[in-house]
Design a protein around this motif. Sequence first.
Motif, PDB file in Angstrom:
ATOM      1  N   GLU A  26       0.759  -1.302   0.286  1.00 52.01           N
ATOM      2  CA  GLU A  26       0.028   0.005  -0.028  1.00 52.01           C
ATOM      3  C   GLU A  26       0.773   1.281   0.044  1.00 52.01           C
ATOM      4  O   GLU A  26       0.722   2.161  -0.561  1.00 52.01           O
ATOM      5  CB  GLU A  26      -0.901  -0.005   1.260  1.00 52.01           C
ATOM      6  N   HIS A  27       1.954   1.163   0.748  1.00 49.63           N
ATOM      7  CA  HIS A  27       2.730   2.471   1.040  1.00 49.63           C
ATOM      8  C   HIS A  27       3.481   2.719  -0.342  1.00 49.63           C
ATOM      9  O   HIS A  27       3.486   3.893  -0.879  1.00 49.63           O
ATOM     10  CB  HIS A  27       3.790   2.234   1.746  1.00 49.63           C
ATOM     11  N   GLN A  28       4.094   1.555  -1.100  1.00 49.98           N
ATOM     12  CA  GLN A  28       4.594   1.800  -2.602  1.00 49.98           C
ATOM     13  C   GLN A  28       3.462   2.277  -3.445  1.00 49.98           C
ATOM     14  O   GLN A  28       3.865   3.111  -4.447  1.00 49.98           O
ATOM     15  CB  GLN A  28       5.207   0.569  -2.901  1.00 49.98           C
ATOM     16  N   ARG A  29       2.334   1.662  -3.463  1.00 51.38           N
ATOM     17  CA  ARG A  29       1.229   2.180  -4.365  1.00 51.38           C
ATOM     18  C   ARG A  29       0.931   3.519  -4.262  1.00 51.38           C
ATOM     19  O   ARG A  29       0.895   4.228  -5.065  1.00 51.38           O
ATOM     20  CB  ARG A  29      -0.095   1.363  -4.328  1.00 51.38           C
ATOM     21  N   GLU A  30       0.667   3.876  -2.946  1.00 48.61           N
ATOM     22  CA  GLU A  30       0.416   5.101  -2.695  1.00 48.61           C
ATOM     23  C   GLU A  30       1.409   6.236  -3.022  1.00 48.61           C
ATOM     24  O   GLU A  30       1.213   7.426  -3.597  1.00 48.61           O
ATOM     25  CB  GLU A  30      -0.269   5.570  -1.233  1.00 48.61           C
ATOM     26  N   GLY A  31       2.539   6.015  -2.989  1.00 45.29           N
ATOM     27  CA  GLY A  31       3.738   6.938  -3.393  1.00 45.29           C
ATOM     28  C   GLY A  31       4.148   6.701  -4.863  1.00 45.29           C
ATOM     29  O   GLY A  31       4.925   7.421  -5.146  1.00 45.29           O
ATOM     30  N   GLY A  32       3.265   5.994  -5.351  1.00 46.47           N
ATOM     31  CA  GLY A  32       3.616   6.008  -6.950  1.00 46.47           C
ATOM     32  C   GLY A  32       4.832   5.148  -7.277  1.00 46.47           C
ATOM     33  O   GLY A  32       5.555   5.644  -8.365  1.00 46.47           O
ATOM     34  N   GLN A  43      -0.927   2.755 -12.907  1.00 44.61           N
ATOM     35  CA  GLN A  43      -2.406   2.238 -12.630  1.00 44.61           C
ATOM     36  C   GLN A  43      -2.168   0.779 -12.261  1.00 44.61           C
ATOM     37  O   GLN A  43      -2.602  -0.119 -12.567  1.00 44.61           O
ATOM     38  CB  GLN A  43      -3.271   2.569 -13.449  1.00 44.61           C
ATOM     39  N   GLU A  45      -2.616  -2.474  -9.581  1.00 39.49           N
ATOM     40  CA  GLU A  45      -3.541  -2.717  -8.153  1.00 39.49           C
ATOM     41  C   GLU A  45      -3.353  -4.319  -8.203  1.00 39.49           C
ATOM     42  O   GLU A  45      -2.833  -5.107  -8.884  1.00 39.49           O
ATOM     43  CB  GLU A  45      -4.656  -2.382  -8.325  1.00 39.49           C
ATOM     44  N   GLU A 147      11.525   6.177   6.267  1.00 39.73           N
ATOM     45  CA  GLU A 147      10.601   7.513   6.381  1.00 39.73           C
ATOM     46  C   GLU A 147      11.160   8.536   7.237  1.00 39.73           C
ATOM     47  O   GLU A 147      11.277   9.933   6.911  1.00 39.73           O
ATOM     48  CB  GLU A 147       9.097   7.361   6.452  1.00 39.73           C
TER      49      GLU A 147
END
Length: 170
Positions: A26-32, A43, A45, A147
Amino acid sequence: MIVFDLHCREDGTRFEGWFRSSADFEHQREGGLLMCPQCGGGQVEKAVMAPAVGRKGNQLVEKRPAQSASAKAVPMDAQPQETAVATMAPLSDEAKKALVAMAEIQRKVLEKSRWVGGKFADEARSMHYGESEAQPIHGETSIEEAEQLIEEGIEIAALPFPVAPPDAVN
């Protein structure tokens, strides 16, 4: 490590990705940070995954006649000779060349860098605050620790390819 089947919404490519946890995905997806290996789109998922559920020990094995003369009867509990890892469209020649070039750049950079293993965050802080001499280092740290380093203004970057510790390399 956890393996997810991933899906590119832009071109439909299915591929797999390895992550430390669901939260890491999720962190990698949200961070692009996730990209389709085929089209480079962001895009990405999780794809629907079928669980690998084994046969119960109390179930009877159904014996079926061979469908052709060349087919061989294989017991239900026999181990397969080969295992499919992932189904993914083949990479284009340009993508292959780009990956090889990136790997070579990383190799050259790491030649001049010192492996610090799990002490990466401590070593980076020590250099940033002038407690030790600044030098190129590489190692391991958690997402949370990375982070925190960034929040402190310490410049770090994730390596594009995994690196084995020097004592683990043949």
